[in-house]
Design a protein around this motif. Structure first.
Motif, PDB file in Angstrom:
ATOM      1  N   ASP A  84       0.509 -63.001  20.160  1.00  0.00           N
ATOM      2  CA  ASP A  84      -0.614 -62.078  20.029  1.00  0.00           C
ATOM      3  C   ASP A  84      -0.367 -60.702  20.650  1.00  0.00           C
ATOM      4  O   ASP A  84      -1.024 -59.733  20.279  1.00  0.00           O
ATOM      5  N   SER A  85       0.573 -60.583  21.571  1.00  0.00           N
ATOM      6  CA  SER A  85       0.805 -59.285  22.213  1.00  0.00           C
ATOM      7  C   SER A  85       1.199 -58.217  21.194  1.00  0.00           C
ATOM      8  O   SER A  85       0.931 -57.035  21.405  1.00  0.00           O
ATOM      9  N   LEU A  86       1.792 -58.625  20.075  1.00  0.00           N
ATOM     10  CA  LEU A  86       2.217 -57.658  19.070  1.00  0.00           C
ATOM     11  C   LEU A  86       1.055 -57.115  18.239  1.00  0.00           C
ATOM     12  O   LEU A  86       1.249 -56.227  17.423  1.00  0.00           O
ATOM     13  N   LYS A  87      -0.148 -57.636  18.475  1.00  0.00           N
ATOM     14  CA  LYS A  87      -1.328 -57.112  17.776  1.00  0.00           C
ATOM     15  C   LYS A  87      -1.904 -55.894  18.484  1.00  0.00           C
ATOM     16  O   LYS A  87      -2.743 -55.189  17.932  1.00  0.00           O
ATOM     17  N   ASP A  88      -1.431 -55.602  19.690  1.00  0.00           N
ATOM     18  CA  ASP A  88      -2.004 -54.557  20.532  1.00  0.00           C
ATOM     19  C   ASP A  88      -1.172 -53.275  20.480  1.00  0.00           C
ATOM     20  O   ASP A  88       0.015 -53.290  20.831  1.00  0.00           O
ATOM     21  N   ALA A  89      -1.815 -52.169  20.070  1.00  0.00           N
ATOM     22  CA  ALA A  89      -1.116 -50.884  19.971  1.00  0.00           C
ATOM     23  C   ALA A  89      -0.577 -50.443  21.329  1.00  0.00           C
ATOM     24  O   ALA A  89       0.531 -49.889  21.413  1.00  0.00           O
ATOM     25  N   GLY A  90      -1.313 -50.682  22.405  1.00  0.00           N
ATOM     26  CA  GLY A  90      -0.853 -50.308  23.740  1.00  0.00           C
ATOM     27  C   GLY A  90       0.432 -51.017  24.122  1.00  0.00           C
ATOM     28  O   GLY A  90       1.345 -50.415  24.706  1.00  0.00           O
ATOM     29  N   THR A  91       0.520 -52.285  23.795  1.00  0.00           N
ATOM     30  CA  THR A  91       1.738 -53.052  24.067  1.00  0.00           C
ATOM     31  C   THR A  91       2.902 -52.495  23.259  1.00  0.00           C
ATOM     32  O   THR A  91       4.019 -52.353  23.775  1.00  0.00           O
ATOM     33  N   LEU A  92       2.650 -52.169  22.004  1.00  0.00           N
ATOM     34  CA  LEU A  92       3.707 -51.615  21.149  1.00  0.00           C
ATOM     35  C   LEU A  92       4.211 -50.278  21.697  1.00  0.00           C
ATOM     36  O   LEU A  92       5.414 -50.012  21.663  1.00  0.00           O
ATOM     37  N   GLU A  93       3.314 -49.475  22.243  1.00  0.00           N
ATOM     38  CA  GLU A  93       3.727 -48.211  22.862  1.00  0.00           C
ATOM     39  C   GLU A  93       4.598 -48.469  24.087  1.00  0.00           C
ATOM     40  O   GLU A  93       5.608 -47.784  24.292  1.00  0.00           O
ATOM     41  N   LYS A  94       4.222 -49.456  24.906  1.00  0.00           N
ATOM     42  CA  LYS A  94       5.015 -49.789  26.096  1.00  0.00           C
ATOM     43  C   LYS A  94       6.415 -50.252  25.710  1.00  0.00           C
ATOM     44  O   LYS A  94       7.381 -50.037  26.442  1.00  0.00           O
ATOM     45  N   ILE A  95       6.529 -50.900  24.555  1.00  0.00           N
ATOM     46  CA  ILE A  95       7.832 -51.366  24.074  1.00  0.00           C
ATOM     47  C   ILE A  95       8.703 -50.181  23.672  1.00  0.00           C
ATOM     48  O   ILE A  95       9.920 -50.251  23.739  1.00  0.00           O
ATOM     49  N   GLY A  96       8.054 -49.076  23.266  1.00  0.00           N
ATOM     50  CA  GLY A  96       8.831 -47.893  22.919  1.00  0.00           C
ATOM     51  C   GLY A  96       8.458 -47.240  21.593  1.00  0.00           C
ATOM     52  O   GLY A  96       9.075 -46.254  21.202  1.00  0.00           O
TER      53      GLY A  96
END
Length: 150
Positions: A84-96
């Motif tokens: 589910d973490s890949l559903k979050d735009a904030g998490t995707l930004e933290k990934i790069g």
């Protein structure tokens, strides 16, 4: 006979090239080549794309999750696997990912998953943690195979 074989070979190469350009075909084909086994079929859906990034839902042998993929000069490669973490735009930004790419992917994923059955969503959400598949040391090539294209 040689002309017929040459024509068929050209047609095959042309169809392969055009399929490789369409991420909706290229990404599932790449994942199936990497992970599918005769006794363990791999179901890929949905596939959402934003620029050089994609999020893909996968199900195999009673398991499931989501994969973040990146397009490189070698084609599409699995960057990481998660749930589910890949559903979050904030998490995707933290990934790069850029703000625009992260927001676009998250919105497309939400829309694509809206029509999925709850049992499918449960499998996509069941992946625990995050598994990195690609890192800076591999220069975005998916495992340090830079020399193959040279």
């Amino acid at each position: 006979m040689k002309k017929i074989i040459a024509i068929l070979a050209c047609l095959l190469l042309a169809s392969t090239a055009s399929a490789g350009d369409d991420p909706q075909q290229a990404i599932p084909a790449r994942l199936k080549l990497m992970f599918e086994r005769p006794d363990k079929p791999l179901d890929i859906a949905p596939v959402v794309v934003q620029a050089d990034w994609a999020i893909v839902g996968w199900r195999q042998d009673g398991r499931g999750g989501r994969a973040l993929m990146k397009k490189t000069h070698h084609g599409w490669s699995v960057y990481l696997c998660s749930g589910d973490s890949l559903k979050d735009a904030g998490t995707l930004e933290k990934i790069g990912l850029s703000t625009n790419d992260a927001a676009g992917l998250a919105a497309r994923l939400k829309d694509a998953e809206a029509g999925l059955d709850s049992s499918v969503l449960a499998l996509l959400s069941s992946f625990q943690g995050t598994v990195m598949m690609m890192n800076e040391a591999s220069n975005g090539s998916g495992g340090g195979h830079e020399g193959h294209a040279q």
